[in-house]
Design an enzyme around this catalytic site. Structure first.
Site, mmCIF file in Angstrom:
data_model
loop_
_atom_site.group_PDB
_atom_site.id
_atom_site.type_symbol
_atom_site.label_atom_id
_atom_site.label_comp_id
_atom_site.label_asym_id
_atom_site.label_seq_id
_atom_site.Cartn_x
_atom_site.Cartn_y
_atom_site.Cartn_z
ATOM 1 N N ASP A 1 0.868 -1.160 0.000
ATOM 2 C CA ASP A 1 0.000 0.000 0.000
ATOM 3 C C ASP A 1 0.917 1.226 0.000
ATOM 4 O OD1 ASP A 1 -2.264 1.578 0.336
ATOM 5 O OD2 ASP A 1 -1.912 1.664 2.484
ATOM 6 N N LYS B 1 -3.307 28.428 -8.586
ATOM 7 C CA LYS B 1 -2.197 27.504 -8.322
ATOM 8 C C LYS B 1 -2.483 26.226 -9.081
ATOM 9 C CE LYS B 1 -4.149 25.464 -4.141
ATOM 10 N NZ LYS B 1 -4.043 25.266 -2.701
ATOM 11 N N GLY C 1 -4.964 3.308 -3.498
ATOM 12 C CA GLY C 1 -6.234 3.905 -3.878
ATOM 13 C C GLY C 1 -6.030 5.329 -4.351
ATOM 14 N N GLU D 1 -3.093 20.811 0.362
ATOM 15 C CA GLU D 1 -3.635 22.131 0.636
ATOM 16 C C GLU D 1 -3.454 22.477 2.089
ATOM 17 O OE1 GLU D 1 -7.668 22.360 -0.740
ATOM 18 O OE2 GLU D 1 -6.949 23.649 -2.336
#
Lengths: 343, 1192
Positions: free
Chosen positions: B392, B560, B675, B496
């Protein structure tokens, strides 16, 4: 904060050598030299032992007389079970060319007699043989009881099939002077057998203690009459009986029958000359295509050493030397190869 | 049976709210779950049945029954029953405790309380009593009891927030919203109780991201999708209450449907062992038949006459029947070739190895106080055979912490440490970090090691200010203040979060927002900007912009986005700065940082008004709406002025690069299954050196249809083979069936490194049966495979694919609930522990806190385990063949009467007492090379992958060795005994002496052999080996003593034997010769093998010996190359649609919600709240196309 620190500590695996797989250890790794040394040393050792064994085996004097065919008549007679109570004797003359020095032992040897069959080996009653309970025949199938439901003593297949030839050695000093060679019939057994494993119910009035038992079907006389002359050799304590009861590992085996009693003429052993074996032939072997023989033999430092062991040691020793030379050659070649590679 | 029948029947589900009677007709499953296997009554029969399904147990039971038949019995019954009962009881106790805990957890879950509307009243009800159709009330931070249709919630517009960590491992909040018709119901119990809508929907399935249904209520129909469903296992967050109607309950819920059955994992050695045991059994039957025939012939030829003379006089058994009985007797005698102790010893050794893993300090992570844990104790040696690792990404390879590392403002790099010596080193704590204490809202842990930026801010550099202002304005972050007055950001993308937090730390604090305004604190003064437009992010645009009007009335567009995109939009005057910034970006990317370009544009009022009008028109337009909007966005986002660039580090876990490099050196292939988005995944691939610029090609498969995918695969393959012309012939010939065989050939002919990147939605097509093989073939040729945007189920499918078609040993490593299926389906599942979610760890076989421990787990523990287990098995089979086959040889000399060579006691004790401990000690402690060597030299791992140390060939060698030893063991004493007489003239060739001689030689030979096999002699080995021999002699003398005979004459008939036999010189000569003859050839062969075909570990041992005096060489550090290609990715972990959510104001709260317990938890440690914020914000598993549908 401190508490938390301790908490951390407690979950930290312990720093012990075993838990961290850091136990001080010796890494087993033989150098080439070590291996060659081991090979040569072992080889030399085996070779020496082999030679010694062979030499001592050759020193052993042994005479084996197979009397199955010599006593053909008796053998035929014994094949018929109806003749079981008839006596049959057989006399075998032989010439001893060299004096047998030292202790001489007389063995009987059977060929093709399977004393190691699973059921045969089991068919004995330790309780009975220890003299604890002469009527305990629990494990003795199929020779537990007679047809009249009387328990057999000694019960079981081993006891029933006991070797019952009588062998008498006579020294013929001259045609007129036949001397029966004195033989000892005791001291043939292990101490533990004689004093632990086999015990008579009582020392006195042996026959009384066997009341209520029957002799084994193939026996000619009951257990308490095996050696009436010597109470220490009678009943379950009879040496011949004990020797027989220690079953052999292989179908061909010899068992100690008598020891030379070194007196008079025989104080140095058996002098060279003519002898006869007088055998009362009771034990049928031709029925199962077996054979029987009588053996006279001397001993060496390690018993009646056999040639096999000596040969095996010698061969092993030689093989070890050869293989160590081969290994050295191979190793040398490899080293050369490596060196040339490096260049 | 019953369940599957019902499943077949159920094609669609009809549920009526608040009508239990109606719903009962359909016999839907209730909400009770069962994960336990037994109850008190069924435990014994079922457990015994299961246990006797194991070949070994059944075999021993069968033997036991044989031994109880007196005609056949050749060994006493206790030789088998004692160990068998022991083994079975132990297993049963273990199973019982396991099941007890399962019962306990089931009960705990089933008895959880929930509020249900029954009889128009809100009543407390246990979870297990909740029925389909019930209306359930949920409160904040409660677990959802069943799959619900959201009816209404405390939030405006029927919104509610859920955390789906248990389902898919994502810890960011997701929004669900109710139908407007139902959200009007509010919390009005009476109205809710009267609600009688009928839901018609799909049958229970395991698709977490799809739901289709229709609600019919009040004569109108409303379509239902996944956005209206709250699944069991979710947690309600930030929503004080909501009501839902139960659609699926208990086993029908998507959570339960997704939890694959825990398969009982077996190692390949286990399987091999089972096969071998079957072979051995066949071998036994053969031996038995030979001996039985021998017995028949013997009985016919010899025994017949013998019988009448000796015994059996009453029985008239035929020789054939006797042979038949003998067959079974010999089966019993020879069964010791595979004794029960084999299975017990294997388990003990594995347990020992598991403890070593638990105890290893080098796998202990002090940061989280987590030691490594072997949760399954039966798989250790498989750790030494791994060929594929499926990893993962988030939380496993990466820490899931985004940190603002560097930035380039107006052509100047900030955040660089200008100290040449330490330049490339990790920044140590000694270095003074920028003091943020002046900022009241600054976050404690934030560290940027460059004072020049602070100085620039203080000096009032307008570009720097603009840069930070942009960071504070242009984002989708939501802010809220908790009770303590601390500002908390709700981010949906950690990137962010990092940017906004960075701005905050430099004095540009984003305070709050409304749909129309954004308020920020600029160096202490509050400024409110008017939000005029929000140009949302999407995957094609790869940028986002806001248009704001500052208090001075100026309108500015702040943008951005990905540098490649943004650079095309710049005003021509930016050229100089562009090339400078571009260099900087390359530099950032070279360090593995994620970059974003930052730009702004000043707009004049009139132009904006025109544009805005056009936008409104476009919004209202019916046709080509999206195209028109994006056209307008394009238009206004032009002539931008470049401000600079940011660089964010997606922090890798410690030591990931070294581990990956080392594992690839060990020939282990690592696949990333995540994912996350393609860009993120690729970025991480580069960051941890799995993808490099040196690679010949990186194939990206991202087709949306089966045809596209097939085409892409074909192209990739062509490309691959095209560059390797040598192979082209072979490829044409390859037939489906030969494919797999060819693969190995192919692998060798392919030169150069390739990588494959495949998308989840393409994977769905690629996993279809006909394309599967192409995919696998391609993937296996590539050095690195990255699968992105894959669902938990797909992860498992990929693992299964490799497992099944490559026949390779696989390992899956992950940390989240979304990795559970993959962890379960791989041969070995590893969970990263010390994280919040426990699902992965609970499903895993091994767990530890850091990815880098995988290196030690595999290269050291795995390798050792495999090495030891193989050595153990080789020795064990050798030992038992040597031990048992002498009976076979003896058979020819005892009339095939099933006579054993040894004493019964010796047979009973040989495997349990006399020889068990030395081999166990070897199996547990042996080391061929040290752990440091195996870490330094990953190539040492390869024998395990190639299965070289124990395979069928090795097995035959061991068996041959055993047979040889048994021959020597039997025939040397046989030859010697043939004419042997004791020293006192007494015959010693009796059966009992023979037995003692054989037994003693065997014990000595076998001990010498183990002494030679043990390469690492610790104290324990010494004690066990010498102790075993000593034990043998003491037990021998004890059992042959007078005392014991007098008490138990029947059990111990060997009285005096040891004493008399072992007093004879020739017996010792026999034992010595036997030992020499059986050991020397082995030594010879090993010597030759070591010189002619030295293995790597041999070489290392030589080298070690040569270097013994010299200090151990410094560890080879795998070099950490960074590729230099620039990979900008704004798209990381960002989801479209939030802009609209913000501008519509839907997610704005009227009041701050009361602090929830969940939040309290995250606030508990105030220093790490950013970590929680940035937790896991992987995208939803939806594909791009679905993203649009998700729009709120």
């Amino acid at each position: 904060m401190e508490k938390e620190f301790q908490h951390h500590l407690s979950r930290m695996p312990e720093n012990s050598a075993i838990k961290q797989q850091k136990l001080p250890a010796h890494r087993l790794h033989f150098s080439n030299q070590a291996i060659f040394t081991i090979f040569f040393a072992t080889g030399a050792f085996c070779f020496c032992i082999g030679i010694i064994l062979l030499l001592s085996a050759w020193k052993v004097q042994e005479i084996e007389i197979n009397y199955t065919n010599i006593c053909e008549d008796c053998a035929k007679m014994r094949e018929n079970a109806l003749n079981f109570d008839k006596q049959c004797t057989c006399s075998i003359p032989f010439n001893l060319q060299k004096t047998m020095k030292g202790d001489v032992y007389m063995y009987y040897k059977l060929y093709g007699f399977y004393q190691n069959l699973y059921r045969y080996v089991l068919s004995r009653s330790h309780n009975q043989l220890m003299g604890k309970d002469v009527r305990d025949v629990k494990d003795c199938a199929p020779f537990k009881v007679t047809s009249n439901k009387i328990p057999i003593a000694p019960c079981g297949a081993i006891a029933n099939s006991m070797f019952n030839d009588t062998i008498i050695l006579s020294y013929i000093r001259s045609t007129s002077e036949h001397i029966q060679v004195p033989m000892l019939k005791t001291g043939l057994t292990w101490w533990t057998d004689k004093y632990v494993k086999f015990q008579n119910p009582s020392f006195r009035n042996l026959s009384d203690h066997f009341v209520g038992t029957e002799k084994p079907p193939y026996w000619q006389e009951p257990i308490y009459e095996l050696d009436t002359s010597d109470p220490g050799n009678n009943g379950f304590l009879n040496d011949d009986f004990i020797v027989w009861m220690r079953t052999a590992a292989f179908p061909t085996f010899k068992k100690l029958y008598r020891r030379l009693y070194r007196v008079k003429y025989f104080s140095d052993g058996l002098p060279a000359g003519n002898y006869t074996f007088d055998i009362s032939y009771n034990f049928p072997v031709t029925k199962f295509q077996g054979e029987k023989a009588v053996i006279l033999s001397t001993l060496t430092w390690n018993g009646g050493s056999s040639i096999f062991l000596g040969l095996a040691y010698t061969v092993t020793g030689v093989f070890l030397w050869m293989s160590s030379f081969a290994l050295m050659a191979i190793q040398g070649k490899m080293r050369k190869k490596k060196l040339s590679h490096r260049r | 049976m019953f369940c599957s029948k019902k499943k077949l029947l159920e094609v669609e589900r009809i549920v009526k709210a608040n009508d239990r009677e109606y719903n009962e007709k359909f016999q839907y499953a209730d909400n009770r779950i069962h994960t336990s296997k037994y109850n008190i009554l069924t435990f014994l029969p079922i457990n015994l049945f299961e246990q006797f399904q194991r070949v070994a147990n059944a075999y021993f039971l069968f033997l036991l029954i044989l031994q109880l038949i007196p005609e056949i019995s050749s060994l006493t019954w206790f030789t088998t029953i004692v160990p068998l009962v022991l083994v079975i009881t132990m297993t049963a106790v273990k199973d019982a405790t396991d099941d007890y805990f399962r019962h306990k957890s089931d009960n705990q879950v089933n008895n959880r309380q929930s509020e249900v509307i029954i009889d128009s009243k809100l009543q407390n009800e246990k979870w297990m009593n909740v029925k389909v159709g019930d209306i359930v009330k949920l409160e904040n931070n409660q677990f959802v009891a069943a799959d619900l249709l959201l009816l209404s919630s405390s939030e405006p517009h029927g919104l509610c927030y859920i955390e789906t960590a248990e389902l898919d491992g994502e810890t960011n909040l997701k929004v669900r919203h109710a139908l407007s018709v139902t959200s009007e119901l509010g919390a009005d119990i009476s109205r809710l109780a009267r609600f009688d809508g009928i839901v018609v929907c799909e049958a229970p399935n395991n698709k977490l991201d799809k739901f289709m249904g229709v609600l019919s209520w009040k004569d109108s129909k409303h379509s239902l999708d996944n956005q209206k469903i709250i699944l069991r296992g979710c947690i309600l967050r930030n929503t004080s209450w909501c009501f839902g109607m139960v659609i699926f309950a208990g086993p029908d819920t998507k959570l339960m449907q997704n939890s694959g059955k825990t398969k009982f994992k077996r190692t390949s050695i286990d399987r091999l062992m089972n096969t071998l045991v079957l072979w051995i059994f066949g071998f036994l039957v053969c031996l038995g038949i030979i001996l039985a025939i021998g017995n028949s012939i013997w009985e016919n030829q010899v025994g017949g006459q013998f019988r009448t003379f000796l015994f059996w006089s009453e029985g008239e058994k035929s020789s054939v029947f006797s042979g038949f009985l003998t067959f079974w007797s010999y089966i019993i005698i020879l069964n010791t070739v595979v004794p029960i102790s084999l299975y017990v010893s294997v388990e003990v050794i594995r347990l020992g190895h598991s403890y070593f893993i638990n105890w290893d300090r080098k796998m202990y992570y002090s940061g989280k106080a987590t030691p490594a844990e072997a949760r399954t104790t039966t798989l250790n040696e498989e750790l030494g055979q791994i060929e594929y690792i499926f990893s993962d990404k988030t939380g496993t390879l990466t820490q899931n912490i985004m940190t603002f590392k560097k930035c380039s403002i107006n052509g100047k790099i900030y955040g660089e440490v200008h100290d040449d010596v330490e330049r490339k080193k990790e920044i140590t704590k000694k270095k003074e970090s920028v003091d943020f204490s002046v900022r009241s809202q600054a976050k404690g842990t934030f560290q940027l090691f460059d004072h020049s930026l602070m100085e620039s801010i203080k000096l009032g550099d307008p570009q720097v200010h603009e840069f930070l202002r942009l960071l504070a304005l242009c984002h989708t972050v939501m802010s809220e203040e908790n009770n303590a007055g601390q500002l908390i950001y709700q981010v949906q993308s950690p990137d962010e979060g990092a940017l906004v937090t960075a701005a905050r730390n430099f004095g540009f604090i984003f305070k709050s927002r409304t749909p129309e305004t954004i308020t920020i604190e600029e160096l202490g003064t509050l400024v409110t900007y008017q939000l005029l437009a929000f140009l949302d992010f999407n995957n094609i645009r790869k940028r986002m912009s806001v248009i704001v009007r500052n208090p001075a009335g100026q309108i500015k567009l702040y943008s951005k986005g990905a540098d490649t995109i943004l650079f095309e939009k710049l005003h021509p005057s930016n050229e100089g700065l562009l090339s400078l910034t571009s260099d900087h970006l390359s530099e950032f990317a070279g360090e593995g940082l994620r970059t974003l370009a930052i730009a702004y544009r000043e707009l004049d009022d009139k132009y904006f008004q025109e544009w805005h009008k056009m936008l409104e028109d476009a919004n209202a337009a019916m046709d080509k709406r999206d195209e028109r909007i994006s056209g307008l966005y394009e238009e206004i986002e032009s002539d931008l002025m470049l401000l600079g660039a940011t660089a964010i580090e997606d922090k890798l876990q410690e030591g990931v690069i070294e581990t990956v490099t080392s594992l690839s050196l060990a020939n282990i292939k690592i696949w990333i299954l995540t994912g996350d988005k393609q860009e993120t995944a690729i970025n991480i691939g580069y960051a941890c050196n799995m993808l490099t610029d040196d690679m010949n090609d990186v194939f990206v498969i991202s087709g949306n249809t089966a045809v596209e995918v097939r085409e892409e695969l074909r192209k990739a393959k062509e490309n691959l083979f095209g560059q390797n012309r040598s192979f082209s012939n072979g490829h044409v010939v390859s037939e489906n069936k030969q494919q797999l065989e060819l693969d190995s050939v192919v692998e060798e002919t392919i030169t150069g490194d390739y990588a494959l990147v495949i998308n989840g939605h393409s994977l769905a097509h690629a996993l279809e049966s006909d394309v599967k093989k192409d995919l696998l073939e391609l993937a296996c040729l590539c050095k690195t495979v990255v699968c992105c945007r894959v669902t938990p189920l797909q992860k498992a499918q990929v693992v299964e694919l490799v497992k099944k078609h490559r026949n390779a040993v696989t390992l899956a490593i992950g940390d989240g609930a979304n990795d559970v299926s993959m962890i379960k389906s791989a041969h070995i599942g590893v969970g990263i522990s010390g994280q919040e979610g426990l699902q992965a760890v609970l499903a895993s076989d091994y767990s530890f806190a850091q990815f880098r421990y995988l290196q030690r787990l595999l290269l050291v523990h795995g390798r050792w385990s495999y090495f030891r287990m193989c050595k153990f098995l080789c020795y064990f089979f050798y030992k038992n063949f040597a031990f048992t086959l002498v009976h076979f040889w003896f058979g020819f000399f005892c009339g095939f009467s099933a006579q054993t060579v040894y004493d019964q006691w010796f047979i009973t004790l040989f495997n349990i007492v006399y020889t068990s401990l030395p081999v166990l000690a070897m199996g547990i402690f042996d080391q061929d090379v040290s752990d440091q060597n195996s870490m330094d030299c990953p190539q040492l791992y390869e024998p395990g992958q190639l299965n070289l140390l124990f395979n069928k060939r090795k097995f035959f060698i061991c068996v041959a060795h055993g047979i040889y030893t048994s021959l020597v063991l039997f025939f040397i004493p046989f030859g010697a005994f043939y004419n042997m007489v004791g020293e006192d003239g007494q015959h010693v060739a009796d059966y009992q002496s023979f037995a003692v001689t054989m037994a003693t030689s065997l014990v000595i030979v076998v001990s010498v052999q183990i002494a030679l096999d043990t390469s690492y002699w610790t104290v324990i080995n010494h004690v066990f080996i010498w102790g075993s021999i000593a034990t043998y002699f003491s037990i021998l003398f004890a059992m042959h003593s007078n005392g014991i005979y007098e008490v138990f004459p029947n059990q111990f008939p060997f009285v005096g034997n040891a004493w008399h036999s072992l007093n004879q010189k020739c017996i010792w000569l026999i034992i010595l010769l036997t030992t020499v003859a059986s050991v020397i050839p082995v030594v010879t062969f090993r010597f030759l093998k070591m010189h002619l075909y030295p293995s790597l570990s041999d070489q290392i041992r030589w080298w070690q010996k040569a270097q013994k005096k010299a200090k151990p060489t410094s560890r080879r550090r795998p070099q950490t190359r960074r590729s230099s290609s620039r990979r900008s990715g704004y798209s990381f972990a960002h989801q479209e649609g939030y802009g609209e959510l913000i501008t519509s104001g839907k997610n704005m709260r009227v009041k701050n919600p009361p602090p929830t317990s969940g939040l309290e938890k995250t606030l508990y440690n105030s220093t790490s709240w950013i970590e929680n914020l940035c937790k896991k914000t992987t995208d939803t598993v939806n594909s791009f196309s679905q993203d649009k549908a998700v729009k709120l």
